[in-house]
Design a protein around this motif. Structure first.
Motif, PDB file in Angstrom:
ATOM      1  N   PRO A 107      -6.208   1.802 -21.287  1.00 22.99           N
ATOM      2  CA  PRO A 107      -4.862   1.913 -20.718  1.00 22.99           C
ATOM      3  C   PRO A 107      -4.833   2.351 -19.254  1.00 22.99           C
ATOM      4  O   PRO A 107      -3.949   1.941 -18.507  1.00 22.99           O
ATOM      5  N   ALA A 108      -5.777   3.173 -18.834  1.00 22.71           N
ATOM      6  CA  ALA A 108      -5.746   3.697 -17.463  1.00 22.71           C
ATOM      7  C   ALA A 108      -6.454   2.785 -16.465  1.00 22.71           C
ATOM      8  O   ALA A 108      -6.504   3.095 -15.274  1.00 22.71           O
ATOM      9  N   PHE A 109      -6.983   1.655 -16.923  1.00 25.58           N
ATOM     10  CA  PHE A 109      -7.730   0.773 -16.016  1.00 25.58           C
ATOM     11  C   PHE A 109      -6.819   0.222 -14.926  1.00 25.58           C
ATOM     12  O   PHE A 109      -5.685  -0.181 -15.180  1.00 25.58           O
ATOM     13  N   ASP A 110      -7.366   0.170 -13.709  1.00 27.80           N
ATOM     14  CA  ASP A 110      -6.624  -0.363 -12.574  1.00 27.80           C
ATOM     15  C   ASP A 110      -7.569  -1.221 -11.742  1.00 27.80           C
ATOM     16  O   ASP A 110      -8.564  -0.721 -11.221  1.00 27.80           O
ATOM     17  N   LEU A 111      -7.244  -2.497 -11.610  1.00 25.30           N
ATOM     18  CA  LEU A 111      -8.095  -3.417 -10.855  1.00 25.30           C
ATOM     19  C   LEU A 111      -8.221  -2.997  -9.397  1.00 25.30           C
ATOM     20  O   LEU A 111      -9.183  -3.349  -8.722  1.00 25.30           O
ATOM     21  N   ALA A 112      -7.271  -2.216  -8.910  1.00 20.26           N
ATOM     22  CA  ALA A 112      -7.339  -1.718  -7.530  1.00 20.26           C
ATOM     23  C   ALA A 112      -8.552  -0.827  -7.316  1.00 20.26           C
ATOM     24  O   ALA A 112      -8.954  -0.573  -6.176  1.00 20.26           O
ATOM     25  N   GLY A 113      -9.171  -0.370  -8.414  1.00 22.53           N
ATOM     26  CA  GLY A 113     -10.381   0.437  -8.299  1.00 22.53           C
ATOM     27  C   GLY A 113     -11.565  -0.348  -7.791  1.00 22.53           C
ATOM     28  O   GLY A 113     -12.583   0.230  -7.407  1.00 22.53           O
ATOM     29  N   GLY A 114     -11.461  -1.685  -7.784  1.00 24.93           N
ATOM     30  CA  GLY A 114     -12.469  -2.513  -7.146  1.00 24.93           C
ATOM     31  C   GLY A 114     -13.396  -3.270  -8.060  1.00 24.93           C
ATOM     32  O   GLY A 114     -14.103  -4.165  -7.616  1.00 24.93           O
ATOM     33  N   LEU A 115     -13.459  -2.943  -9.341  1.00 28.31           N
ATOM     34  CA  LEU A 115     -14.335  -3.637 -10.288  1.00 28.31           C
ATOM     35  C   LEU A 115     -15.776  -3.685  -9.764  1.00 28.31           C
ATOM     36  O   LEU A 115     -16.461  -4.689  -9.867  1.00 28.31           O
TER      37      LEU A 115
END
Length: 231
Positions: A107-115
């Protein structure tokens, strides 16, 4: 040739899923995260496992820079360079896509983190400059190819080549993750960058130019140091 290309696709898929996956999913997991050391070993382990799985099929390049370096060192035919690179890039994209679908289940995953994308400046883990990032990627890829060309030489011990190459990649990550998140592999960089877009795509050029340039020079240098026996 088709079997070689499929092997390269599978191997590069595994490298991106295993290496970048360890960074995205496991590195910062609360209290038991594997950290920088774990991510470094994960990338090395993907190469070791594939070297002994598909090395006899395709040579287990998994990396456009490796393919170009082997060509410049006189170890690989020119007409297979582009097909190999195409298969590697496709494998990298598929690996990043599967990683995205797995990671996005949290749920907390955010693609803005860069993968686990590679970057410089504001997108470098340690905020290293463009020039430093370029030099790092060039030197690390140069040394990676020196190890590969040496470990796979006819006068070396081929049974140990996969282990030497995997450990070299582990060491490279231990040095350079803080600088660029470590590429030394344009296919590894391309997969996450395509999904992240924005800054990751705009900075992707460096992670093609520096590794390919480093590999090209390494091939020439090693061929001068220790040319292949004529037999």
């Amino acid at each position: 040739m088709l079997k070689k290309l499929v092997a390269e696709l599978i191997g590069t898929f595994w490298l991106v899923l295993g290496g970048c996956g360890s960074a995205v999913i496991s590195a910062a997991f609360p209290e038991v995260g594997i950290g920088l050391l774990g991510v470094s070993f994960a990338f090395g382990l993907t190469v070791v496992t594939m070297a002994y799985s598909i090395g006899h099929i395709s040579g287990c390049h998994l990396n456009p820079a490796v393919t170009l370096g082997l060509w410049s060192g006189g170890r690989f035919p020119a007409h297979e360079v582009i097909p190999y690179i195409g298969a590697q890039v496709l494998g990298g994209i598929l690996g990043a896509a599967v990683l995205y679908f797995i990671a996005s289940g949290q749920p907390a995953f955010d693609l803005a983190g860069g993968l686990a994308s590679n970057g410089y400046g504001d997108h470098s883990p340690g905020y290293y400059s463009l020039g430093t990032a370029f030099l790092t990627e060039f030197v690390m890829t140069f040394m990676f190819l020196i190890v590969i060309l040496g470990a796979t030489h006819k006068h070396a011990t081929p049974a140990n080549a996969g282990l030497a190459i995997g450990l070299a990649l582990t060491l490279i990550h231990l040095i350079s993750i803080p600088v660029t998140n470590t590429s030394v592999n344009p296919a590894r960089s391309t997969g996450p960058a395509i999904l992240v877009g924005d800054w990751a795509l705009s900075q992707l050029w460096l992670f093609w130019v520096a590794p390919l340039f480093g590999a090209l020079i390494a091939g020439w240098v090693y061929n001068w140091l220790s040319p292949n026996p004529k037999d």
